[in-house]
Write a protein that holds these residues in place. Structure first.
Motif, short mmCIF file in Angstrom:
data_model
loop_
_atom_site.label_atom_id
_atom_site.label_comp_id
_atom_site.label_asym_id
_atom_site.label_seq_id
_atom_site.Cartn_x
_atom_site.Cartn_y
_atom_site.Cartn_z
N UNK A 24 32.48 42.05 42.90
CA UNK A 24 33.58 41.69 41.99
C UNK A 24 33.23 42.15 40.59
N UNK A 25 34.25 42.63 39.85
CA UNK A 25 34.02 43.06 38.48
C UNK A 25 35.28 42.90 37.64
N UNK A 26 35.06 42.42 36.44
CA UNK A 26 36.12 42.43 35.44
C UNK A 26 35.55 43.20 34.26
N UNK A 27 36.11 44.33 33.97
CA UNK A 27 35.55 45.19 32.92
C UNK A 27 35.84 44.69 31.51
N UNK A 33 40.83 41.95 37.72
CA UNK A 33 39.57 41.79 38.44
C UNK A 33 39.62 42.75 39.62
N UNK A 34 38.52 43.46 39.84
CA UNK A 34 38.42 44.42 40.92
C UNK A 34 37.49 43.86 41.98
N UNK A 35 37.86 44.06 43.24
CA UNK A 35 37.03 43.61 44.36
C UNK A 35 36.89 44.76 45.35
N UNK A 53 37.30 48.32 51.81
CA UNK A 53 38.54 47.87 51.17
C UNK A 53 38.31 47.77 49.67
N UNK A 54 39.40 47.92 48.92
CA UNK A 54 39.36 47.79 47.46
C UNK A 54 40.69 47.23 46.99
N UNK A 55 40.63 46.33 46.01
CA UNK A 55 41.85 45.81 45.41
C UNK A 55 41.58 45.54 43.93
N UNK A 56 42.60 45.78 43.12
CA UNK A 56 42.55 45.47 41.70
C UNK A 56 43.71 44.53 41.41
N UNK A 57 43.39 43.32 40.98
CA UNK A 57 44.42 42.30 40.74
C UNK A 57 44.57 42.05 39.24
N UNK A 58 45.74 42.35 38.69
CA UNK A 58 45.95 42.14 37.25
C UNK A 58 45.92 40.66 36.90
N UNK A 59 45.38 40.37 35.72
CA UNK A 59 45.38 38.99 35.23
C UNK A 59 46.80 38.59 34.83
N UNK A 60 47.11 37.30 34.92
CA UNK A 60 48.43 36.85 34.49
C UNK A 60 48.61 37.01 32.98
N UNK A 61 49.85 37.07 32.56
CA UNK A 61 50.19 37.21 31.15
C UNK A 61 49.48 36.14 30.31
N UNK A 62 48.84 36.54 29.26
CA UNK A 62 48.16 35.60 28.37
C UNK A 62 46.71 35.33 28.72
#
Length: 76
Positions: A24-27, A33-35, A53-62
């Protein structure tokens, strides 16, 4: 401190022919966050990695602003 039981578990894992590992990484951009799921085979010089597998999940607004605000010295 590593206990005898946990060292035993680590030694068993070391000798497995294949392992599945999640990274897991958040740059520094703090936008998502990337997994990644990786299969690790072999050991030493014969180690090989295969991305499963790879997924990048955007953080919610704010959330980016929240993280940056709370990462300043003295905040928290």
């Amino acid at each position: 401190m590593v206990t005898f039981v946990s060292m035993n578990i680590l030694q068993k894992l070391q000798h497995k022919k294949k392992k599945l590992v999640v990274g897991l990484m958040s740059g520094t951009s703090v936008d998502s966050i990337d997994a990644v799921l990786v299969e690790i085979s072999g050991y030493g010089y014969s180690t090989s990695l295969k991305r499963r597998a790879f997924v990048s999940l955007p953080y919610p607004l704010g959330f980016r602003e929240y993280v940056l605000r709370n990462s300043l010295p003295g905040s928290g």
